[in-house]
Design a protein around this motif. Structure first.
Motif, PDB file in Angstrom:
ATOM      1  N   UNK A  86       0.833  -1.205   0.000  1.00 35.64           N
ATOM      2  CA  UNK A  86       0.000   0.000   0.000  1.00 35.64           C
ATOM      3  C   UNK A  86       0.872   1.262   0.000  1.00 35.64           C
ATOM      4  N   UNK A  87       1.941   1.259   0.788  1.00 34.24           N
ATOM      5  CA  UNK A  87       2.806   2.433   0.888  1.00 34.24           C
ATOM      6  C   UNK A  87       3.520   2.741  -0.423  1.00 34.24           C
ATOM      7  N   UNK A  88       4.000   1.693  -1.074  1.00 28.76           N
ATOM      8  CA  UNK A  88       4.700   1.898  -2.356  1.00 28.76           C
ATOM      9  C   UNK A  88       3.753   2.467  -3.396  1.00 28.76           C
ATOM     10  N   UNK A  92       4.381   6.257  -4.853  1.00 26.17           N
ATOM     11  CA  UNK A  92       4.703   6.453  -6.272  1.00 26.17           C
ATOM     12  C   UNK A  92       3.715   7.430  -6.909  1.00 26.17           C
ATOM     13  N   UNK A  93       2.426   7.239  -6.627  1.00 29.27           N
ATOM     14  CA  UNK A  93       1.423   8.135  -7.228  1.00 29.27           C
ATOM     15  C   UNK A  93       1.614   9.564  -6.721  1.00 29.27           C
ATOM     16  N   UNK A  94       1.912   9.671  -5.421  1.00 25.67           N
ATOM     17  CA  UNK A  94       2.102  10.992  -4.822  1.00 25.67           C
ATOM     18  C   UNK A  94       3.337  11.691  -5.411  1.00 25.67           C
ATOM     19  N   UNK A  95       4.440  10.951  -5.545  1.00 25.35           N
ATOM     20  CA  UNK A  95       5.690  11.546  -6.044  1.00 25.35           C
ATOM     21  C   UNK A  95       5.515  12.057  -7.474  1.00 25.35           C
ATOM     22  N   UNK A  96       4.808  11.281  -8.286  1.00 26.29           N
ATOM     23  CA  UNK A  96       4.563  11.715  -9.666  1.00 26.29           C
ATOM     24  C   UNK A  96       3.727  12.989  -9.652  1.00 26.29           C
TER      25      UNK A  96
END
Ligand SMILES: Cc1cc2nc3c(=O)[nH]c(=O)nc-3n(C[C@H](O)[C@H](O)[C@H](O)COP(=O)(O)OP(=O)(O)OC[C@H]3O[C@@H](n4cnc5c(N)ncnc54)[C@H](O)[C@@H]3O)c2cc1C
Length: 317
Positions: A86-88, A92-96
């Motif tokens: 869940x964290x990954x 990833x979505x947040x960083x993008x």
């Protein structure tokens, strides 16, 4: 003024994720942890774990949306997620979305004179790397079990977090089937001790007798190689490695495991590694602290008996 480190926890039903203490502990070493929570009821417990601020997102808010709202409000020096499934996904979505560097599978978070840096252990521990974002706050996923430091309890400032749904595409969960854990054994991801078995166990019965038996004697979780999983000796949830879980227990015991690099990446950061194998050239011995060259079918029953004998001796004293 202390710099803020934003911590985004995995959402679990009815309580805090077991990784909360570790994420907050890692964040507290480099700043003041501000934690995105999904329930106001968790605020006190998060304060006990060292959260200086608790931002309570509305129920059911998407993790990346909630992270973005907190990020916009606080302007943190770094954003930390757990390196879990869940964290990954959320990291990833947040960083993008915010256009920030993503430093994945960190085993430590530190500061140097230019800002936040992360430690990483690569290729079965062959290489240690230090990473930093060239500019702006990094988004970090932290390997579970890699940071021992815990923060001191504080009285947190608790605020509601207004989250505007972004409408951006996210993985959609169309159905959830709860699988009750039939086992009372510790959770593999967070256990201090892990006994893992390889395909050489030969059958699910033998896997349970030797690997499960040794795990129970030690109070450890059960793990496995992909080959043992592929052979149906043990469910996929037990798989450690590149395509399984990444663990960092205090003690890892490998029972008849060769030590392929895809397995080693999942357990190489264990504090103490013990390996039992008939082949003295098995690669797992290259990273083992203690190696036993011998037949698991002879040795493991003896080890179980000895552990039980010592445990009953201690109980009688
Ligand atoms: C893309 C990809 C991803 C992968 N992901 C993973 C992953 O996430 N996790 C993972 O584990 N693997 C993964 N693998 C598979 C990996 O490459 C190895 O094949 C696997 O880890 C080997 O498992 P093993 O040690 O059980 O079996 P083997 O490599 O077959 O080793 C068995 C070992 O048991 C020893 N042995 C045999 N009999 C005895 C005995 N009686 N007593 C003592 N020792 C004995 C042998 O000497 C040998 O060392 C992946 C592979 C690929 C290509």
């Amino acid at each position: 003024m202390q710099h803020t480190i934003l911590v985004v926890l995995d959402t679990v039903d009815g309580g805090l994720t077991p990784t909360a203490a570790e994420l907050i502990g890692a964040a507290a070493a480099v700043g003041a942890p501000a934690v995105v929570a999904s329930r106001v009821d968790d605020a006190d417990a998060l304060g006990q774990l060292g959260a200086a601020r608790v931002l309570v997102a509305p129920e059911g808010a998407d993790a990346a949306d909630a992270a973005q709202a907190a990020f916009d409000e606080l302007g943190p020096d770094a954003v930390v997620f757990a390196h879990t499934i869940a964290g990954r996904d959320a990291a990833a979505r947040f960083a993008v979305r915010v256009g920030r560097a993503l430093l994945t599978d960190a085993t430590g978070i530190r500061r140097d004179d230019q800002g936040i840096i992360t430690d990483h252990s690569n290729y079965g521990g062959t290489y240690s790397a230090v990473a930093a974002a060239t500019h702006l706050a990094p988004v970090i996923t932290l390997r579970v079990g890699s940071v021992e430091a815990r923060a001191e309890a504080v009285q947190p400032e608790v605020t509601e977090l207004a989250v505007t749904p972004s409408g951006k595409r996210a993985a959609e969960v169309v159905s959830v089937e709860r699988v009750e854990r039939a086992s009372s054994r510790p959770d593999l991801l967070t256990a201090d001790k892990v006994v893992a078995g390889g395909v050489s166990l030969g059958s699910d019965d033998m896997f349970e007798e030797l690997v499960g038996g040794l795990a129970d004697a030690l109070g450890a979780a059960v793990g496995a190689t992909r080959s043992a999983v592929d052979e149906g000796q043990v469910p996929y949830e037990a798989q450690i490695g590149q395509t399984g879980v990444l663990i960092s227990p205090k003690l890892y015991i490998g029972v008849g495991i060769s030590g392929a690099v895809q397995h080693l990446v999942g357990m190489q950061t264990a504090d103490t590694i013990v390996a039992i194998n008939t082949d003295e050239d098995a690669p797992i011995f290259d990273i083992a602290d203690f190696g036993i060259i011998g037949d698991i079918f002879d040795l493991v029953p003896e080890i179980i008996a000895e552990v039980e004998r010592r445990a009953s001796g201690e109980a009688e004293q």
